[in-house]
Design a protein around this motif. Structure first.
Motif, PDB file in Angstrom:
ATOM      1  N   GLU A 114      31.653 -68.471  47.247  1.00 33.33           N
ATOM      2  CA  GLU A 114      30.429 -67.799  46.532  1.00 33.33           C
ATOM      3  C   GLU A 114      29.005 -69.302  47.216  1.00 33.33           C
ATOM      4  O   GLU A 114      27.634 -68.656  46.692  1.00 33.33           O
ATOM      5  CB  GLU A 114      30.605 -68.892  44.995  1.00 33.33           C
ATOM      6  CG  GLU A 114      31.182 -67.380  43.863  1.00 33.33           C
ATOM      7  CD  GLU A 114      31.965 -68.737  42.504  1.00 33.33           C
ATOM      8  OE1 GLU A 114      31.481 -69.534  42.696  1.00 33.33           O
ATOM      9  OE2 GLU A 114      32.695 -68.289  41.924  1.00 33.33           O
ATOM     10  N   LEU A 115      29.601 -70.363  47.801  1.00 26.81           N
ATOM     11  CA  LEU A 115      28.235 -71.034  47.909  1.00 26.81           C
ATOM     12  C   LEU A 115      27.942 -70.391  49.199  1.00 26.81           C
ATOM     13  O   LEU A 115      26.637 -70.189  49.603  1.00 26.81           O
ATOM     14  CB  LEU A 115      28.940 -72.544  47.890  1.00 26.81           C
ATOM     15  CG  LEU A 115      28.853 -73.007  47.052  1.00 26.81           C
ATOM     16  CD1 LEU A 115      30.161 -74.249  47.406  1.00 26.81           C
ATOM     17  CD2 LEU A 115      27.818 -74.126  46.723  1.00 26.81           C
ATOM     18  N   LEU A 116      28.746 -70.207  50.101  1.00 25.31           N
ATOM     19  CA  LEU A 116      28.237 -69.140  51.423  1.00 25.31           C
ATOM     20  C   LEU A 116      27.407 -68.600  51.381  1.00 25.31           C
ATOM     21  O   LEU A 116      26.387 -67.745  51.606  1.00 25.31           O
ATOM     22  CB  LEU A 116      29.367 -69.176  52.173  1.00 25.31           C
ATOM     23  CG  LEU A 116      29.850 -70.832  53.071  1.00 25.31           C
ATOM     24  CD1 LEU A 116      31.169 -69.868  53.541  1.00 25.31           C
ATOM     25  CD2 LEU A 116      29.227 -70.797  53.492  1.00 25.31           C
ATOM     26  N   ASP A 117      27.888 -66.991  50.100  1.00 29.64           N
ATOM     27  CA  ASP A 117      27.196 -65.958  50.188  1.00 29.64           C
ATOM     28  C   ASP A 117      25.928 -65.888  50.002  1.00 29.64           C
ATOM     29  O   ASP A 117      25.080 -65.366  50.119  1.00 29.64           O
ATOM     30  CB  ASP A 117      28.353 -65.652  49.029  1.00 29.64           C
ATOM     31  CG  ASP A 117      27.334 -63.664  48.984  1.00 29.64           C
ATOM     32  OD1 ASP A 117      27.677 -63.057  49.944  1.00 29.64           O
ATOM     33  OD2 ASP A 117      27.315 -63.433  48.039  1.00 29.64           O
ATOM     34  N   PHE A 118      26.213 -67.261  48.524  1.00 28.57           N
ATOM     35  CA  PHE A 118      24.780 -67.834  48.095  1.00 28.57           C
ATOM     36  C   PHE A 118      23.393 -68.448  48.997  1.00 28.57           C
ATOM     37  O   PHE A 118      21.536 -67.633  49.669  1.00 28.57           O
ATOM     38  CB  PHE A 118      24.513 -68.729  46.977  1.00 28.57           C
ATOM     39  CG  PHE A 118      23.176 -69.242  46.368  1.00 28.57           C
ATOM     40  CD1 PHE A 118      21.925 -68.621  45.152  1.00 28.57           C
ATOM     41  CD2 PHE A 118      22.674 -70.593  47.428  1.00 28.57           C
ATOM     42  CE1 PHE A 118      21.798 -68.718  44.662  1.00 28.57           C
ATOM     43  CE2 PHE A 118      21.343 -71.359  46.767  1.00 28.57           C
ATOM     44  CZ  PHE A 118      21.091 -70.356  45.799  1.00 28.57           C
ATOM     45  N   ALA A 119      24.138 -68.808  50.031  1.00 30.94           N
ATOM     46  CA  ALA A 119      23.497 -69.316  51.201  1.00 30.94           C
ATOM     47  C   ALA A 119      22.866 -67.833  52.012  1.00 30.94           C
ATOM     48  O   ALA A 119      22.047 -68.205  52.571  1.00 30.94           O
ATOM     49  CB  ALA A 119      24.759 -70.375  52.038  1.00 30.94           C
ATOM     50  N   ARG A 120      23.503 -67.379  52.339  1.00 30.46           N
ATOM     51  CA  ARG A 120      23.297 -66.097  53.244  1.00 30.46           C
ATOM     52  C   ARG A 120      22.538 -65.305  52.706  1.00 30.46           C
ATOM     53  O   ARG A 120      21.499 -64.654  52.863  1.00 30.46           O
ATOM     54  CB  ARG A 120      24.619 -65.350  53.415  1.00 30.46           C
ATOM     55  CG  ARG A 120      24.231 -63.931  54.387  1.00 30.46           C
ATOM     56  CD  ARG A 120      26.043 -62.897  53.760  1.00 30.46           C
ATOM     57  NE  ARG A 120      25.543 -61.983  52.311  1.00 30.46           N
ATOM     58  CZ  ARG A 120      24.936 -61.729  52.055  1.00 30.46           C
ATOM     59  NH1 ARG A 120      23.602 -60.941  52.229  1.00 30.46           N
ATOM     60  NH2 ARG A 120      25.084 -61.692  50.640  1.00 30.46           N
ATOM     61  N   ARG A 121      21.965 -65.283  51.000  1.00 33.38           N
ATOM     62  CA  ARG A 121      21.248 -64.022  50.335  1.00 33.38           C
ATOM     63  C   ARG A 121      19.874 -64.823  50.616  1.00 33.38           C
ATOM     64  O   ARG A 121      18.972 -63.919  51.474  1.00 33.38           O
ATOM     65  CB  ARG A 121      22.579 -64.274  49.184  1.00 33.38           C
ATOM     66  CG  ARG A 121      23.059 -62.649  49.147  1.00 33.38           C
ATOM     67  CD  ARG A 121      22.817 -62.170  47.590  1.00 33.38           C
ATOM     68  NE  ARG A 121      23.172 -63.598  46.131  1.00 33.38           N
ATOM     69  CZ  ARG A 121      23.961 -64.125  45.599  1.00 33.38           C
ATOM     70  NH1 ARG A 121      25.474 -64.003  46.672  1.00 33.38           N
ATOM     71  NH2 ARG A 121      23.987 -65.450  45.455  1.00 33.38           N
ATOM     72  N   LYS A 122      19.407 -66.116  50.614  1.00 33.23           N
ATOM     73  CA  LYS A 122      18.803 -66.932  50.531  1.00 33.23           C
ATOM     74  C   LYS A 122      18.159 -66.564  51.776  1.00 33.23           C
ATOM     75  O   LYS A 122      16.658 -66.209  52.042  1.00 33.23           O
ATOM     76  CB  LYS A 122      18.837 -68.531  50.623  1.00 33.23           C
ATOM     77  CG  LYS A 122      19.267 -68.632  48.968  1.00 33.23           C
ATOM     78  CD  LYS A 122      17.860 -68.614  48.155  1.00 33.23           C
ATOM     79  CE  LYS A 122      17.252 -70.238  47.878  1.00 33.23           C
ATOM     80  NZ  LYS A 122      15.996 -69.556  46.876  1.00 33.23           N
ATOM     81  N   THR A 123      19.245 -66.425  53.038  1.00 33.19           N
ATOM     82  CA  THR A 123      18.578 -66.069  54.305  1.00 33.19           C
ATOM     83  C   THR A 123      18.264 -65.054  54.894  1.00 33.19           C
ATOM     84  O   THR A 123      17.169 -65.296  55.791  1.00 33.19           O
ATOM     85  CB  THR A 123      20.241 -67.014  55.655  1.00 33.19           C
ATOM     86  OG1 THR A 123      20.626 -68.806  55.102  1.00 33.19           O
ATOM     87  CG2 THR A 123      19.827 -67.444  57.106  1.00 33.19           C
ATOM     88  N   THR A 124      18.709 -64.614  53.750  1.00 30.40           N
ATOM     89  CA  THR A 124      18.402 -62.695  54.225  1.00 30.40           C
ATOM     90  C   THR A 124      16.827 -62.793  53.996  1.00 30.40           C
ATOM     91  O   THR A 124      16.360 -61.774  54.578  1.00 30.40           O
ATOM     92  CB  THR A 124      19.314 -61.910  53.569  1.00 30.40           C
ATOM     93  OG1 THR A 124      20.711 -61.851  54.062  1.00 30.40           O
ATOM     94  CG2 THR A 124      19.055 -60.733  53.923  1.00 30.40           C
ATOM     95  N   GLN A 125      16.875 -63.364  52.772  1.00 31.74           N
ATOM     96  CA  GLN A 125      15.215 -62.834  52.627  1.00 31.74           C
ATOM     97  C   GLN A 125      14.101 -63.926  53.361  1.00 31.74           C
ATOM     98  O   GLN A 125      13.593 -63.940  53.196  1.00 31.74           O
ATOM     99  CB  GLN A 125      15.613 -63.748  50.879  1.00 31.74           C
ATOM    100  CG  GLN A 125      15.836 -63.156  49.819  1.00 31.74           C
ATOM    101  CD  GLN A 125      16.432 -64.009  48.207  1.00 31.74           C
ATOM    102  OE1 GLN A 125      16.116 -65.124  48.289  1.00 31.74           O
ATOM    103  NE2 GLN A 125      17.028 -63.244  47.324  1.00 31.74           N
ATOM    104  N   LYS A 126      14.568 -64.560  54.069  1.00 28.04           N
ATOM    105  CA  LYS A 126      13.413 -65.449  54.570  1.00 28.04           C
ATOM    106  C   LYS A 126      13.544 -64.976  55.596  1.00 28.04           C
ATOM    107  O   LYS A 126      13.161 -64.477  56.236  1.00 28.04           O
ATOM    108  CB  LYS A 126      14.577 -66.764  55.176  1.00 28.04           C
ATOM    109  CG  LYS A 126      13.295 -67.943  55.249  1.00 28.04           C
ATOM    110  CD  LYS A 126      13.828 -69.429  55.963  1.00 28.04           C
ATOM    111  CE  LYS A 126      12.668 -69.944  56.248  1.00 28.04           C
ATOM    112  NZ  LYS A 126      12.866 -71.470  56.602  1.00 28.04           N
ATOM    113  N   VAL A 127      14.757 -63.730  56.089  1.00 27.45           N
ATOM    114  CA  VAL A 127      14.739 -63.023  57.626  1.00 27.45           C
ATOM    115  C   VAL A 127      13.504 -62.144  57.217  1.00 27.45           C
ATOM    116  O   VAL A 127      13.223 -61.494  57.914  1.00 27.45           O
ATOM    117  CB  VAL A 127      16.101 -62.882  57.498  1.00 27.45           C
ATOM    118  CG1 VAL A 127      15.919 -61.998  58.609  1.00 27.45           C
ATOM    119  CG2 VAL A 127      16.698 -63.895  58.689  1.00 27.45           C
ATOM    120  N   ASN A 128      14.078 -61.266  55.784  1.00 32.42           N
ATOM    121  CA  ASN A 128      13.149 -60.554  55.695  1.00 32.42           C
ATOM    122  C   ASN A 128      11.347 -60.511  55.443  1.00 32.42           C
ATOM    123  O   ASN A 128      10.497 -59.626  55.711  1.00 32.42           O
ATOM    124  CB  ASN A 128      13.580 -60.008  55.072  1.00 32.42           C
ATOM    125  CG  ASN A 128      14.517 -58.674  54.779  1.00 32.42           C
ATOM    126  OD1 ASN A 128      15.284 -58.002  55.984  1.00 32.42           O
ATOM    127  ND2 ASN A 128      16.019 -58.965  53.751  1.00 32.42           N
TER     128      ASN A 128
END
Length: 202
Positions: free
Chosen positions: A140-154
């Motif tokens: 959950e923690l890693l997936d939350f961070a991944r989603r935030k990082t994907t948002q930043k990339v976009n």
């Protein structure tokens, strides 16, 4: 997101710096996103593995279900769960260090023979259950961070970088037009002065 700017060289310089900063940061953010995606997958697989091990042990527990009625529940309890932290791609995740059990001594001669096996089974069940929960939390923690990082990339790729590039193009075009107008005005003035000079001579 509209990028605010003014049609001057200072604004052009500032936008250039902002653009370079984002272009430089983008590969790092992308590799972080990729690392997080891979870690989420690993954590998910580990959680599933613990889940299947747990199911197998539960089957063993169910097999002994008729015996559990005579088991003394006070013999074993979890006194403490010691956790540590592990940083994965900048994300703090929990790691099980140790489970501290409190065991009540029992008489080996008067107690049922299977008590030792029962205590061992309960320890393994609790350890797997805790590990399963921890890997779920890690996921959950890693997936939350991944989603935030994907948002930043976009945000960088689709909004900010093209936005800064567009703003820089507009300012450059404006400054070029201004320079061309200035040169044209100077030519007109020069031509008029030359014509005026020639008129005076005749």
């Amino acid at each position: 997101m509209a990028i605010k700017f003014q049609y001057n060289k200072t604004s052009l310089g500032d936008l250039g710096k902002q653009l370079k900063m984002r272009q430089k940061a983008l590969p790092t953010i992308k590799s972080k996103e990729s690392a997080l995606r891979s870690e989420v997958k690993k954590a998910k697989e580990a959680a599933q593995e613990f889940r299947s091990q747990l199911s197998r042990l539960e089957a063993e527990y169910d097999y002994m279900v008729s015996l559990w009625g005579e088991f003394d529940c006070d013999l074993l309890r979890i006194a403490d769960i010691e956790l540590t932290e592990q940083k994965i791609a900048g994300v703090r995740t929990p790691v099980l260090r140790e489970i501290v059990y409190e065991e009540k001594p029992y008489d080996l001669f008067s107690s049922p023979v299977w008590y030792a096996a029962g205590i061992d089974l309960l320890k393994r069940l609790s350890k797997l259950g805790i590990e399963y929960e921890l890997f779920n939390r890690k996921m959950e923690l890693l997936d939350f961070a991944r989603r935030k990082t994907t948002q930043k990339v976009n945000l960088y790729e689709k909004v900010q970088i093209p936005g800064y590039e567009d703003a820089i193009r507009k300012i450059k075009r404006f400054l070029e037009d201004e320079e061309n107008l200035s040169k044209s005005a100077q030519k007109i003035v020069k031509t008029q002065q030359q014509q005026a000079g020639e008129g005076q001579m005749s």
